[in-house]
Write a protein that holds these residues in place. Structure first.
Motif, PDB file in Angstrom:
ATOM      1  N   CYS B  92       0.830  -1.209   0.000  1.00 26.66           N
ATOM      2  CA  CYS B  92       0.000   0.000   0.000  1.00 26.66           C
ATOM      3  C   CYS B  92       0.867   1.264   0.000  1.00 26.66           C
ATOM      4  O   CYS B  92       1.753   1.412   0.831  1.00 26.66           O
ATOM      5  CB  CYS B  92      -0.895  -0.020   1.234  1.00 26.66           C
ATOM      6  N   CYS B 125      -8.537  -2.752   6.621  1.00 21.76           N
ATOM      7  CA  CYS B 125      -7.608  -3.674   5.970  1.00 21.76           C
ATOM      8  C   CYS B 125      -6.655  -4.284   6.977  1.00 21.76           C
ATOM      9  O   CYS B 125      -6.576  -3.845   8.122  1.00 21.76           O
ATOM     10  CB  CYS B 125      -6.782  -2.928   4.917  1.00 21.76           C
ATOM     11  N   THR B 127      -3.487  -4.228   6.188  1.00 21.17           N
ATOM     12  CA  THR B 127      -2.301  -3.406   5.994  1.00 21.17           C
ATOM     13  C   THR B 127      -2.045  -2.510   7.194  1.00 21.17           C
ATOM     14  O   THR B 127      -0.916  -2.384   7.653  1.00 21.17           O
ATOM     15  CB  THR B 127      -2.460  -2.541   4.718  1.00 21.17           C
ATOM     16  N   SER B 354      -2.798  -0.502  -4.650  1.00 20.53           N
ATOM     17  CA  SER B 354      -2.418  -0.363  -3.254  1.00 20.53           C
ATOM     18  C   SER B 354      -3.389  -1.052  -2.318  1.00 20.53           C
ATOM     19  O   SER B 354      -3.022  -1.449  -1.234  1.00 20.53           O
ATOM     20  CB  SER B 354      -2.397   1.122  -2.878  1.00 20.53           C
ATOM     21  N   CYS B 355      -4.639  -1.107  -2.723  1.00 21.87           N
ATOM     22  CA  CYS B 355      -5.664  -1.466  -1.753  1.00 21.87           C
ATOM     23  C   CYS B 355      -6.356  -2.770  -2.146  1.00 21.87           C
ATOM     24  O   CYS B 355      -7.346  -2.785  -2.860  1.00 21.87           O
ATOM     25  CB  CYS B 355      -6.673  -0.339  -1.626  1.00 21.87           C
ATOM     26  N   MET B 384      -3.403   5.041  -5.786  1.00 18.45           N
ATOM     27  CA  MET B 384      -3.833   6.328  -5.241  1.00 18.45           C
ATOM     28  C   MET B 384      -2.694   7.325  -5.026  1.00 18.45           C
ATOM     29  O   MET B 384      -2.913   8.519  -5.040  1.00 18.45           O
ATOM     30  CB  MET B 384      -4.587   6.107  -3.937  1.00 18.45           C
TER      31      MET B 384
HETATM   32  S1  SF4 Z   1      -5.475   2.175   0.995  1.00 15.84           S
HETATM   33 FE1  SF4 Z   1      -6.350   0.190   1.439  1.00 15.84          FE
HETATM   34  S2  SF4 Z   1      -4.615  -1.051   2.087  1.00 15.84           S
HETATM   35 FE2  SF4 Z   1      -3.973   1.087   2.225  1.00 15.84          FE
HETATM   36  S3  SF4 Z   1      -4.429   1.691   4.325  1.00 15.84           S
HETATM   37 FE3  SF4 Z   1      -6.217   2.243   3.077  1.00 15.84          FE
HETATM   38  S4  SF4 Z   1      -7.593   0.509   3.255  1.00 15.84           S
HETATM   39 FE4  SF4 Z   1      -5.570  -0.178   3.911  1.00 15.84          FE
END
Ligand code: SF4
Ligand code: SF4
Ligand code: SF4
Lengths: 373, 414
Positions: B92, B125, B127, B354-355, B384
């Motif tokens: 991410c 997430c 992450t 990233s997500c 992003m």
């Molecule tokens: S973009 Fe997605 S993976 Fe990154 S912090 Fe936000 S929710 Fe978590």
């Protein structure tokens, strides 16, 4: 060794093995992901737990469900399911671990028919009483849901027997791994890996028997055989489904002294307490076993564990084997590397997809690393 | 020419200036916390900020900071720094950028203020768990994890008990770190303001149901900052009241976000922060307005579970059942609901490298939407914050083709 050959046969065609087992034993086959799947319940219910790895066939069908930045483990499993190669499954169990498995569960539930679907939404943190209580609650729910799906009753005695069986497997694997690490040359790294992986696929009482026979034979073997002294390394990472890695390390002059893999020690270390309430005991084992990066139990534990392992096994280096797009392991890697550095232990990292690169690049890198340490 | 500028001027949202003021003041306060003796907590965007406000702790959002990094086009440099530290380029980019910022005080505002504690809620997430572990080690400060079990198909009673008990643990954690008792009266007031802020934010977004929509998702991305960072304060309530009034005024006057609104679209996933302007102009130039999005509405989606008379008691449910912590089919259901509510002609999905939790499942959502609504969808592959994953020419071609599809459909139905 005859027993090891049998394991390789199972691994050469795990789906064919499961189909035959199903036909011959009339048992239901329940697919699982990840070393956090509490398979004791499946065994206690009279069904057969089958760890899904994916055959590494080219993903075509999975591409309409998963983007290119998904790990090959999940992509491969979905591909096999969509292609009908897993049609023998009566059910499938998804323990909650990483974001990718979490979404695989949804996608599977929406697109793969023909088998029941259970989520085991385990806690992510394992460091509080509250979380451990929740883990026990989740296991209770899993037991109820599994009973309903399989039309079976899971009694405490059934659970105790299942625990006894998985403990035999874990115990034998732990001792085999220790022997293999202490007496270099008696067991190839790839063979140890094959034993551990096939025990996730094979009928479990058969697996326990084979492993105990292997153990007995190894125990009878004398110590180190003459030959060039090998450099001892630890293999660390997630899932290792590439036995070639072991051969490459060995050909480069190294030997895997121990591992921190979820297809290795993380899957079998730590026995379940056989006294007292079996469900609570299962919960304790999953909460206390060597932790995986998708779970939280403090900030330093994984690094301390790795350094301790490297020292105890007198390893001269650590090889990280990371699967591309696997977030939990990728996040821990810099910290683990740093902790090793502080302890004076060199490390190297290789990032792999489901298949190793065909060229000799990996061989050269291993050779160079092993020579250097 | 002059007339054209005037129309453009009219379309500009006046509240923007106030928002910039508030955010600047907020970051100055946060960055000078050391002098004022206030404590600073870093918290995830889906985390419970209200108890922090009630304890006079300044909440700081690394994700909001990540958005600033992206918008100021500093993402690639910081991501590369993280990669040099050993972090994979597949992680991410918010996390990568933030992790790289910390040791060098990098980024557009010279780094975030040093935290006294970290609060991580994993309802968005996995992450954030790993990311906050990294920062907890780096800053050597206490970390609180609010673990909200994923709701594939249901919010179980087991999960409710587990999370509710963690709310108590959270309060005990704050009492310990802050060295003072938790103020149960104050949280009632903060909770009330939080719910009111969320209601107002929803009302602001709802004004886009009008034709033309007075604001677009690109505006929402900007005005979102307060409901994320300062939820539970009077200031936020006042701001959204003002913004809502402005939107209502625009509706009355027929001022749209886009000059000549022909197509109404729904955006899915996080913004492409370094290209919001480009994308917004690209769509606007063809008369396409992104009238709603799944991202900014996530900060009022929990409203249905909130009970202002028992704010702490409903906190578990509010945080566990948010948009990203639910199954793909439930997400598809909500996308369809929004598509109907805002009467959209198509959906633009950002497949965001990233997500993973937001993006895996999008293909299925796309299919379900097509089956249930029969409207076209466009998938944009990007990231992003990390511009290296953005191919302008490819995306431009895809947007043009998509608009052609929309045009064809409008032509045939007219
Ligand atoms: S973009 Fe997605 S993976 Fe990154 S912090 Fe936000 S929710 Fe978590
Ligand atoms: S790394 Fe962890 S989550 Fe992933 S398969 Fe292994 S044990 Fe499961
Ligand atoms: S833990 Fe890693 S390898 Fe296992 S499923 Fe998740 S992303 Fe894939």
């Amino acid at each position: 060794m005859r027993q090891i050959d049998e394991c390789y046969q199972v691994l050469a065609d795990p789906y064919g093995y499961a189909e035959r087992l199903k036909k011959e034993s009339r048992r239901k086959i329940v697919g699982t992901f990840c070393s956090y799947a509490p398979e004791e319940f499946i065994i206690a219910a009279g069904a057969h737990p089958f760890r899904i790895f994916g055959t590494g066939e080219k993903a075509r069908l999975a591409e309409s469900h998963l983007q290119s930045y998904c790990c090959s483990l999940v992509r491969g499993a979905l591909e096999d399911a969509l292609a009908g190669r897993l049609a023998f499954l009566d059910g499938v169990v998804f323990p909650h671990t990483c974001d990718t498995i979490q979404r695989l569960s949804d996608i599977w539930r929406l697109n793969v028919g023909g088998c029941f679907h259970l989520d085991v939404v385990l806690p992510v943190r394992l460091d509080t009483d509250n979380a451990r209580q929740y883990l026990t609650d989740v296991l209770k729910r899993f037991r109820r849901e599994l009973e309903a799906k399989l039309g079976a009753v899971i009694g405490d005695d059934d659970l105790r027997r299942a625990i006894g069986l998985t403990n035999r497997i874990r115990g034998a694997l732990t001792r085999i791994a220790a022997l293999a690490g202490d007496r270099p040359g008696i067991l190839k790294g790839a063979d140890l890996s094959a034993l551990a992986r096939s025990a996730m696929i094979m009928e479990r009482s058969r697996a326990a028997m084979l492993l105990e026979e292997v153990l007995a034979q190894l125990e009878a073997q004398p110590g180190a055989q003459p030959g060039p002294a090998r450099k001892r390394v630890i293999l660390a990472g997630g899932v290792c489904n590439q036995p070639e890695v072991y051969a490459l390390i060995e050909e480069g002059g190294g030997a895997v002294a121990a591992d921190d893999l979820c297809t290795g020690s993380r899957s079998y270390e730590g026995l379940i307490d056989e006294t007292g309430d079996p469900l609570a005991a299962i919960g304790r084992r999953y909460a206390e076993r060597v932790v995986c990066p998708a779970k939280h139990r403090g900030l330093a534990e994984r690094a301390e564990n790795l350094v301790r392992m490297a020292r105890a096994k007198q390893a001269q280096g650590v090889i990280f084997l990371l699967l591309k797009f696997c977030d939990p392991h990728a996040f821990d890697y810099p910290h683990l590397r740093e902790a090793l550095e502080k302890a004076g232990i060199p490390s190297m990292v290789v990032e792999v997809e489901d298949r190793l690169p065909a060229d000799g690049q990996l061989r050269t890198r291993f050779e160079a690393f092993i020579e250097m340490i | 020419m002059a007339e054209k500028d005037e129309a453009k001027e009219k379309r500009k949202i006046k509240a923007v200036a106030r928002m910039k003021e508030i955010m600047t003041a907020y970051y100055i306060e946060a960055k000078t916390a050391e002098q004022t003796g206030k404590k600073v907590a870093w918290i995830t965007s889906g985390g419970p900020v209200e108890p922090l406000i009630a304890m006079d702790v300044i909440p700081v959002y690394p994700e909001n900071h990540g958005a600033m990094v992206g918008a100021s086009k500093m993402g690639v440099d910081l991501c590369q720094k993280a990669e040099a530290m050993g972090y994979s380029s597949d992680l991410c980019s918010y996390a990568r950028a933030d992790i790289a910022c910390a040791p060098i005080s990098g980024g557009p505002i010279g780094g975030l203020p040093r935290p006294d504690m970290l609060v991580c809620c994993n309802n968005i997430c996995g992450t954030v768990l790993k990311w906050y572990e990294v920062q907890a080690r780096f800053f050597n400060v206490p970390l609180f994890i609010l673990d909200t079990p994923f709701c594939h198909t249901e919010f179980t009673p087991e999960s409710r008990r587990y999370v509710q008990e963690q709310v108590n643990e959270y309060i005990a954690f704050l009492e310990k770190v802050c060295g003072k008792k938790f103020d149960y009266d104050r949280i009632k007031e903060v909770g009330r303001l939080s719910a009111e802020g969320q209601r107002l934010w929803q009302a602001v977004l709802d004004t886009a149901m009008n034709r033309p929509a007075p604001l677009s998702a690109f505006d929402a991305f900007f005005h979102l900052a307060l409901i994320v960072t300062l939820r539970g304060t009077q200031q936020t309530v006042d701001y959204y009241k003002m913004l809502l009034a402005e939107m209502q005024e625009r509706v009355a006057q027929g001022i749209g976000a886009v000059a000549d609104e022909k197509y109404r679209l729904l955006w899915d996933n996080l913004p492409v922060w370094y290209r919001t302007k480009w994308l917004s102009e690209k769509f606007a130039s063809q008369g396409a307005c992104l009238v709603a999005d799944t991202y900014t509405s996530a900060w009022c989606g929990a409203l249905r579970y909130v009970d202002v008379n028992d704010f702490l008691g409903t906190m578990a449910e509010c945080h566990t059942r948010i948009y990203l912590n639910i199954g793909v089919d439930e997400m598809a259901r909500q996308v369809i609901e929004m598509a109907k509510k805002y009467d959209v002609d198509g959906i633009v999905m950002h497949s965001n490298r990233s997500c993973k939790p937001y993006s895996f499942g999008q293909y299925d959502i796309q299919r379900i939407v097509r089956e249930k609504l029969g409207i076209p969808t466009l998938m944009i592959e990007a990231d992003m914050v990390d511009e290296r994953s953005f191919s302008e020419s490819q995306i431009e071609t895809r947007i043009d083709a998509f608009i052609e599809v929309l045009k064809g459909r409008q032509g045939s139905s007219a």
